[in-house]
Write a protein that holds these residues in place. Structure first.
Motif, short mmCIF file in Angstrom:
data_model
loop_
_atom_site.label_atom_id
_atom_site.label_comp_id
_atom_site.label_asym_id
_atom_site.label_seq_id
_atom_site.Cartn_x
_atom_site.Cartn_y
_atom_site.Cartn_z
N VAL A 111 0.84 -1.21 0.00
CA VAL A 111 0.00 0.00 0.00
C VAL A 111 0.87 1.25 0.00
CG1 VAL A 111 -1.73 1.30 1.31
CG2 VAL A 111 -1.89 -1.20 1.16
N GLY A 112 1.97 1.23 0.76
CA GLY A 112 2.89 2.37 0.79
C GLY A 112 3.51 2.62 -0.57
N PHE A 113 3.81 1.54 -1.28
CA PHE A 113 4.38 1.68 -2.63
C PHE A 113 3.37 2.33 -3.57
CE2 PHE A 113 5.11 0.01 -6.92
CZ PHE A 113 6.43 0.39 -7.11
N LEU A 114 2.09 1.97 -3.44
CA LEU A 114 1.06 2.60 -4.28
C LEU A 114 0.96 4.10 -4.00
CD1 LEU A 114 -1.80 -0.09 -4.12
CD2 LEU A 114 -0.26 0.41 -6.04
N PHE A 115 1.00 4.47 -2.71
CA PHE A 115 0.97 5.90 -2.37
C PHE A 115 2.17 6.62 -3.01
CE2 PHE A 115 -1.69 4.81 1.46
CZ PHE A 115 -2.78 5.57 1.08
N TRP A 116 3.33 6.04 -2.88
CA TRP A 116 4.53 6.66 -3.46
C TRP A 116 4.43 6.76 -4.97
CZ3 TRP A 116 8.11 4.19 -6.77
CH2 TRP A 116 9.24 4.95 -7.08
N LEU A 117 3.85 5.73 -5.59
CA LEU A 117 3.77 5.69 -7.06
C LEU A 117 2.92 6.84 -7.60
CD1 LEU A 117 4.94 3.73 -9.19
CD2 LEU A 117 2.70 2.61 -9.25
N VAL A 118 1.80 7.14 -6.94
CA VAL A 118 0.91 8.19 -7.45
C VAL A 118 1.25 9.57 -6.92
CG1 VAL A 118 -0.98 6.55 -7.76
CG2 VAL A 118 -0.79 7.80 -5.61
N GLU A 119 2.05 9.65 -5.85
CA GLU A 119 2.33 10.95 -5.22
C GLU A 119 3.72 11.50 -5.53
OE1 GLU A 119 0.37 12.94 -3.21
OE2 GLU A 119 -1.31 11.61 -3.71
N ARG A 120 4.63 10.70 -5.99
CA ARG A 120 6.04 11.11 -6.07
C ARG A 120 6.26 12.29 -7.02
NH1 ARG A 120 8.61 8.29 -10.50
NH2 ARG A 120 7.12 6.87 -11.50
N ARG A 121 5.50 12.38 -8.10
CA ARG A 121 5.70 13.48 -9.06
C ARG A 121 5.02 14.77 -8.59
NH1 ARG A 121 7.90 11.59 -13.71
NH2 ARG A 121 7.69 9.34 -14.16
N HIS A 122 3.87 14.63 -7.93
CA HIS A 122 3.09 15.81 -7.56
C HIS A 122 3.31 16.23 -6.10
CE1 HIS A 122 0.89 15.32 -11.35
NE2 HIS A 122 0.81 14.03 -11.05
N ASN A 123 3.95 15.40 -5.33
CA ASN A 123 4.16 15.70 -3.91
C ASN A 123 5.55 15.22 -3.49
OD1 ASN A 123 3.75 16.43 -1.27
ND2 ASN A 123 2.25 14.83 -0.80
N PRO A 124 6.60 15.71 -4.15
CA PRO A 124 7.95 15.19 -3.87
C PRO A 124 8.46 15.58 -2.48
CG PRO A 124 8.06 17.08 -5.35
CD PRO A 124 6.60 16.76 -5.20
N GLU A 126 6.91 15.27 0.36
CA GLU A 126 6.52 14.26 1.35
C GLU A 126 6.77 12.84 0.86
OE1 GLU A 126 2.51 15.02 2.44
OE2 GLU A 126 2.89 17.08 3.08
N PHE A 127 6.70 12.62 -0.45
CA PHE A 127 6.95 11.31 -1.02
C PHE A 127 8.03 11.45 -2.09
CE2 PHE A 127 2.60 11.35 0.52
CZ PHE A 127 2.51 10.17 1.24
N GLY A 128 9.27 11.52 -1.64
CA GLY A 128 10.38 11.76 -2.55
C GLY A 128 10.74 10.54 -3.38
#
Length: 316
Positions: A111-124, A126-128
């Motif tokens: 689940v954490g990987f999914l959050f990182w996958l969708v957030e990394r470009r738009h929220n670097p 917090e999810f670098g």
């Protein structure tokens, strides 16, 4: 049971007395061991044998049995574990519990990987990128599941928020299941950690009584055991730590444990195997039909059921 004056009492004895009174039989009691109760009827020394006699195919070849008057099974007596913090903590460190923890961590990582996958470009912020960002996703999925919600991480994208919403509801079910598993683990560990059921018997020191129905069952299952002359001797060995479990007829064990002085002894819940108690008579005995009729009338009545509850207490 035999009192100091030589008078006999007990469920089977009282049942026989009522049958004999109804039928007008004159009788006297003769004390015998378990093997003698069967062989004595077979060779004509006794007209009947009364007690906790299990009806088995081997015994049926020597004697006739009445209808069963009490259905039961085998029971296991164990020494209760001391309720210390160490014994409680030990229940958490079982193979099944560790497997569940690892499975939960794997789910949190996915689940954490999914959050990182969708957030990394738009929220670097917090999810670098890389491992640090995946670690942030793992952290967010964990605090969301536990409803802690520190607020240091939060999804910004619609996809991230949708995943978070689904994860919140799914986490409720996961936490409930995990809590139930912990409670079950602690309940199962209340009694001896070595023995929680018949499947554990092959790996521990077991005691029972030789030449009994329990002996036949244990031998048939390939379970070795130490033989004792009677239940009292077996429970004394259990109290002294010489054996890990004592296996015998459940109602007799339950009565002896209930009446015994050692409060650290207890019965595992339930019974295993099948036993039916009956009165042994000679092959072709004329007593069979009248005794059966009176016996069935007795066990169908409320007096018999009340006597069982009074003597044996409630079953586990």
């Amino acid at each position: 049971m035999k009192d100091p004056d030589g008078d006999w009492s007990g469920l089977a004895i009282d049942l026989w007395r009522r049958i004999a009174a109804e039928r007008g039989y004159d009788y006297r009691f003769v004390e015998s061991d378990l093997s003698g109760m069967i062989d004595g009827v077979a060779d004509g020394r006794y007209d009947a044998s009364v007690g906790a006699l299990t009806i088995t195919s081997g015994r049926e070849t020597k004697v006739d049995f009445t209808h069963p008057f009490y259905p039961t099974g085998f029971g296991i007596a164990v020494h209760k574990s001391p309720r210390t913090w160490l014994s409680l903590m030990r229940n958490f460190f079982t193979i099944d519990f560790l497997k569940a923890v690892l499975a939960l961590c794997a789910l949190l990582l996915i689940v954490g990987f999914l959050f990182w996958l969708v957030e990394r470009r738009h929220n670097p912020e917090e999810f670098g990128e890389g491992a640090e960002g995946i670690g942030s996703g793992f952290w967010f999925s964990a605090v969301t599941m536990t409803t802690v919600g520190y607020g240091d991480k939060a999804p910004r994208t619609p996809a991230g928020k949708a995943i978070a919403l689904v994860w919140m509801f799914a986490a409720i079910l996961i936490i409930s299941t995990f809590t139930g598993m912990i409670a079950s683990s602690l309940t199962a560990g209340r009694l001896s950690g070595a023995v929680t059921g018949p499947d554990d018997l092959p790996g521990v020191n077991v005691g029972s009584i030789r030449h009994s129905a329990t002996d036949e069952w244990l031998t048939g299952e390939g379970i070795g055991f130490t033989g004792y002359p009677d239940v009292a001797a077996g429970l004394a060995a259990l109290s002294a730590g010489k054996i890990d479990a004592f296996v015998y007829d459940e109602p007799l064990l339950r009565y002896m444990v209930r009446k015994g002085d050692d409060e650290e002894l207890g019965m595992l819940p339930g019974t295993f195997g099948r036993q039916d108690y009956g009165i042994a008579l000679r092959q072709g005995s004329a007593l069979r039909e009248p005794v059966d009729i009176s016996l069935l009338a007795q066990v169908e009545g409320p007096e018999w059921r009340d006597e069982i509850r009074k003597t044996l207490g409630k079953r586990n």
